[in-house]
Design a protein around this motif. Structure first.
Motif, mmCIF file in Angstrom:
data_model
loop_
_atom_site.group_PDB
_atom_site.id
_atom_site.type_symbol
_atom_site.label_atom_id
_atom_site.label_comp_id
_atom_site.label_asym_id
_atom_site.label_seq_id
_atom_site.Cartn_x
_atom_site.Cartn_y
_atom_site.Cartn_z
ATOM 1 N N GLY A 1 -23.354 12.568 9.581
ATOM 2 C CA GLY A 1 -24.360 13.174 10.442
ATOM 3 C C GLY A 1 -25.676 12.422 10.403
ATOM 4 O O GLY A 1 -26.373 12.297 11.414
ATOM 5 N N LEU A 2 -26.025 11.896 9.245
ATOM 6 C CA LEU A 2 -27.228 11.074 9.092
ATOM 7 C C LEU A 2 -26.982 9.646 9.558
ATOM 8 O O LEU A 2 -27.877 9.018 10.145
ATOM 9 C CB LEU A 2 -27.672 11.090 7.633
ATOM 10 C CG LEU A 2 -28.110 12.466 7.127
ATOM 11 C CD1 LEU A 2 -27.364 12.844 5.868
ATOM 12 C CD2 LEU A 2 -29.599 12.525 6.894
ATOM 13 N N LEU A 3 -25.779 9.130 9.319
ATOM 14 C CA LEU A 3 -25.480 7.746 9.674
ATOM 15 C C LEU A 3 -25.566 7.498 11.178
ATOM 16 O O LEU A 3 -25.956 6.409 11.614
ATOM 17 C CB LEU A 3 -24.095 7.354 9.161
ATOM 18 C CG LEU A 3 -23.970 7.166 7.651
ATOM 19 C CD1 LEU A 3 -22.504 6.976 7.256
ATOM 20 C CD2 LEU A 3 -24.799 5.971 7.182
ATOM 21 N N PHE A 4 -25.200 8.484 12.001
ATOM 22 C CA PHE A 4 -25.320 8.305 13.447
ATOM 23 C C PHE A 4 -26.780 8.082 13.846
ATOM 24 O O PHE A 4 -27.083 7.235 14.693
ATOM 25 C CB PHE A 4 -24.748 9.511 14.183
ATOM 26 C CG PHE A 4 -23.247 9.595 14.141
ATOM 27 C CD1 PHE A 4 -22.468 8.576 14.649
ATOM 28 C CD2 PHE A 4 -22.615 10.696 13.593
ATOM 29 C CE1 PHE A 4 -21.076 8.640 14.606
ATOM 30 C CE2 PHE A 4 -21.237 10.775 13.552
ATOM 31 C CZ PHE A 4 -20.457 9.745 14.052
ATOM 32 N N GLY A 5 -27.687 8.830 13.232
ATOM 33 C CA GLY A 5 -29.104 8.617 13.504
ATOM 34 C C GLY A 5 -29.578 7.268 13.000
ATOM 35 O O GLY A 5 -30.379 6.587 13.655
ATOM 36 N N CYS A 6 -29.076 6.857 11.822
ATOM 37 C CA CYS A 6 -29.434 5.544 11.273
ATOM 38 C C CYS A 6 -28.981 4.432 12.211
ATOM 39 O O CYS A 6 -29.707 3.449 12.435
ATOM 40 C CB CYS A 6 -28.794 5.353 9.903
ATOM 41 S SG CYS A 6 -29.261 6.573 8.661
ATOM 42 N N ALA A 7 -27.772 4.568 12.748
ATOM 43 C CA ALA A 7 -27.234 3.542 13.635
ATOM 44 C C ALA A 7 -28.085 3.398 14.888
ATOM 45 O O ALA A 7 -28.360 2.281 15.349
ATOM 46 C CB ALA A 7 -25.786 3.875 14.000
ATOM 47 N N LEU A 8 -28.518 4.515 15.454
ATOM 48 C CA LEU A 8 -29.386 4.453 16.637
ATOM 49 C C LEU A 8 -30.713 3.788 16.310
ATOM 50 O O LEU A 8 -31.301 3.090 17.150
ATOM 51 C CB LEU A 8 -29.626 5.856 17.185
ATOM 52 C CG LEU A 8 -30.552 5.956 18.405
ATOM 53 C CD1 LEU A 8 -30.001 5.162 19.590
ATOM 54 C CD2 LEU A 8 -30.783 7.413 18.794
ATOM 55 N N ALA A 9 -31.185 3.961 15.094
ATOM 56 C CA ALA A 9 -32.477 3.391 14.710
ATOM 57 C C ALA A 9 -32.433 1.871 14.587
ATOM 58 O O ALA A 9 -33.434 1.203 14.851
ATOM 59 C CB ALA A 9 -32.958 4.002 13.390
ATOM 60 N N VAL A 10 -31.283 1.314 14.188
ATOM 61 C CA VAL A 10 -31.248 -0.127 13.937
ATOM 62 C C VAL A 10 -30.979 -0.942 15.191
ATOM 63 O O VAL A 10 -31.364 -2.111 15.276
ATOM 64 C CB VAL A 10 -30.211 -0.494 12.845
ATOM 65 C CG1 VAL A 10 -30.533 0.178 11.532
ATOM 66 C CG2 VAL A 10 -28.782 -0.177 13.288
ATOM 67 N N TRP A 11 -30.324 -0.340 16.186
ATOM 68 C CA TRP A 11 -29.990 -1.103 17.392
ATOM 69 C C TRP A 11 -30.154 -0.219 18.624
ATOM 70 O O TRP A 11 -29.718 0.930 18.631
ATOM 71 C CB TRP A 11 -28.556 -1.620 17.304
ATOM 72 C CG TRP A 11 -28.187 -2.572 18.410
ATOM 73 C CD1 TRP A 11 -28.760 -3.771 18.696
ATOM 74 C CD2 TRP A 11 -27.146 -2.391 19.380
ATOM 75 N NE1 TRP A 11 -28.150 -4.355 19.780
ATOM 76 C CE2 TRP A 11 -27.137 -3.529 20.218
ATOM 77 C CE3 TRP A 11 -26.197 -1.387 19.610
ATOM 78 C CZ2 TRP A 11 -26.253 -3.679 21.279
ATOM 79 C CZ3 TRP A 11 -25.308 -1.547 20.659
ATOM 80 C CH2 TRP A 11 -25.340 -2.680 21.474
ATOM 81 N N GLN A 12 -30.821 -0.763 19.634
ATOM 82 C CA GLN A 12 -31.139 -0.018 20.859
ATOM 83 C C GLN A 12 -31.949 1.238 20.545
ATOM 84 O O GLN A 12 -31.759 2.292 21.159
ATOM 85 C CB GLN A 12 -29.854 0.346 21.615
ATOM 86 C CG GLN A 12 -29.082 -0.851 22.131
ATOM 87 C CD GLN A 12 -29.863 -1.661 23.173
ATOM 88 O OE1 GLN A 12 -30.436 -1.116 24.093
ATOM 89 N NE2 GLN A 12 -29.898 -2.977 22.983
ATOM 90 N N ASN A 13 -32.858 1.091 19.591
ATOM 91 C CA ASN A 13 -33.729 2.202 19.211
ATOM 92 C C ASN A 13 -34.631 2.555 20.393
ATOM 93 O O ASN A 13 -35.405 1.721 20.856
ATOM 94 C CB ASN A 13 -34.583 1.785 18.007
ATOM 95 C CG ASN A 13 -35.378 2.927 17.426
ATOM 96 O OD1 ASN A 13 -35.921 3.759 18.131
ATOM 97 N ND2 ASN A 13 -35.457 2.975 16.104
ATOM 98 N N PRO A 14 -34.566 3.778 20.904
ATOM 99 C CA PRO A 14 -35.338 4.124 22.111
ATOM 100 C C PRO A 14 -36.849 4.103 21.906
ATOM 101 O O PRO A 14 -37.602 4.029 22.877
ATOM 102 C CB PRO A 14 -34.853 5.534 22.451
ATOM 103 C CG PRO A 14 -34.309 6.077 21.173
ATOM 104 C CD PRO A 14 -33.736 4.895 20.442
ATOM 105 N N ALA A 15 -37.306 4.160 20.657
ATOM 106 C CA ALA A 15 -38.746 4.123 20.388
ATOM 107 C C ALA A 15 -39.263 2.714 20.155
ATOM 108 O O ALA A 15 -40.465 2.467 20.268
ATOM 109 C CB ALA A 15 -39.085 4.995 19.182
ATOM 110 N N LEU A 16 -38.377 1.773 19.833
ATOM 111 C CA LEU A 16 -38.813 0.432 19.444
ATOM 112 C C LEU A 16 -38.283 -0.677 20.343
ATOM 113 O O LEU A 16 -38.966 -1.690 20.536
ATOM 114 C CB LEU A 16 -38.376 0.137 17.997
ATOM 115 C CG LEU A 16 -38.876 1.072 16.902
ATOM 116 C CD1 LEU A 16 -38.360 0.591 15.553
ATOM 117 C CD2 LEU A 16 -40.389 1.157 16.894
ATOM 118 N N ASP A 17 -37.081 -0.511 20.862
ATOM 119 C CA ASP A 17 -36.426 -1.608 21.573
ATOM 120 C C ASP A 17 -36.522 -1.427 23.084
ATOM 121 O O ASP A 17 -36.187 -0.347 23.601
ATOM 122 C CB ASP A 17 -34.954 -1.699 21.168
ATOM 123 C CG ASP A 17 -34.790 -1.971 19.684
ATOM 124 O OD1 ASP A 17 -35.598 -2.741 19.139
ATOM 125 O OD2 ASP A 17 -33.862 -1.410 19.068
#
Length: 361
Positions: free
Chosen positions: A211-227
């Motif tokens: 449940g946490l890893l899915f959020g981590c994965a979004l953060a590292v690639w195609q992060n909607p706040a950074l990328d």
């Protein structure tokens, strides 16, 4: 507007999403568990925690070349521990006096204090009223302890963020495979039990880490706040988002025990990816605007303290207030919100000021 300074990083619409999640949890615990999926609120919190923590670590790495682990753990301790141990002390006193249900033992309270209450519960340990929600805090604390080391290792071994994404999604897949093994091969739960969840698969760190890893994965690639880039607005909002909502609805409706204890968490985690992207990238879209209303965001800010106290308040009212269930729910919500505000003002705000000393520069 998203601030990209690590010390000021804020995504306002996610505070609104916190408010929605805590509302789901509260309604379920207040007597509507047969129609409100309370565990989904926890799943949203897991995803959000993984996303935010990984985003902050990524920003710090990109600015400084690494993560100051000492400061990271101090920030987490200042955020989590003071409100948690205050509420736990109150529950300990009330349980020891016999003023709340669920029994009392020092071993049970030690398990809570040591953030191993999820495994204590799995092994049949006592659960004094008010501590039922703390299993999820144990899962998150294990995540905060272990994931920074995993993330730093990934950055060193796999500098390409797409490869980091693949590894994190692969690990989430392994968690699903582990749940499948536990349920279908080792039969650790009774598939004929119609209960809403089973602690071994629902509350174990090893079975809920995805449940946490899915959020981590979004953060590292195609992060909607950074990328920059990503899906155009219309396909995201009018194709992918509706499909995700249909998938989420299906995960609530399908009542098969084996599905609920294995695939459900994976399906919901994947379905939340478009939801988070849409909420972060398009907070001005009409269906999302309420997430940025000041009072909704305020409830989101209070959500951690509210989560800590609401179960205890409901338990006390159930035992000592001879009023209807509806009146108990309304009273519990108001009291929990008031207590959460007092904790926020008296504990969380001073600790937040202290946290700034350890903020990434």
């Amino acid at each position: 507007m998203v601030s990209k300074s690590p010390s000021l990083f804020k995504i306002p619409s996610l505070d609104g999403l916190r408010a929605v999640a805590i509302g789901i949890v509260f309604l379920s615990h207040a007597g509507l568990s047969h129609v409100v999926p309370g565990l989904f609120g926890v799943t949203v919190f897991f995803f959000l925690s993984g996303y935010l923590i990984t985003t902050l670590m990524r920003m710090e790495c990109e600015r400084t070349g690494g993560v100051n682990l000492r400061d990271f753990y101090l920030r987490r301790a200042l955020r989590i521990f003071p409100p948690f141990y205050l509420v736990l002390a109150v529950i300990t006193l009330l349980a020891a006096k016999g003023w709340v249900e669920g029994g009392f033992s020092w071993q049970a309270m030690a398990a809570q204090a040591g953030f191993i209450s999820n495994f204590w519960e799995i092994n049949g340990g006592l659960q004094p009223a008010g501590t039922e929600v703390m299993w999820s805090l144990a899962v998150e604390e294990h995540f905060y302890l272990l994931f920074p080391l995993l993330y730093l290792g990934l950055r060193k071994l796999l500098p390409d963020r797409r490869h980091q994404f693949i590894v994190l999604m692969g690990l989430a897949g392994l968690v699903l495979a582990w749940r499948m093994l536990l349920v279908h091969h080792w039969q650790v739960i009774d598939l004929h039990n119609g209960s809403s969840h089973h602690p071994r698969t629902c509350h174990g760190t090893d079975t809920r880490f995805d449940g946490l890893l899915f959020g981590c994965a979004l953060a590292v690639w195609q992060n909607p706040a950074l990328d920059p880039g990503g899906l155009p607005r219309r396909p995201l909002l009018f194709v992918l988002l509706p499909l995700s909502l249909v998938v989420l609805l299906g995960s609530f409706v399908l009542r098969d025990v084996a599905f609920r204890e294995t695939w459900r968490y994976t399906v919901q985690g994947l379905a939340l990816v478009p939801v988070f992207i849409a909420v972060i990238r398009h907070p001005d879209w009409l269906p999302f605007r309420f997430l940025n209303w000041p009072w909704v965001r305020k409830v989101g800010v209070l959500s951690y303290a509210f989560y800590l106290v609401h179960s205890l308040v409901l338990a006390v009212l159930k035992t000592h207030a001879p009023i209807s269930k509806l009146a108990q729910g309304v009273t519990a919500f108001v009291l929990s919100l008031l207590l959460a505000w007092l904790m926020h003002e008296g504990i969380e705000k001073p600790c937040a000021k202290l946290k700034k000393r350890f903020a990434a520069k």
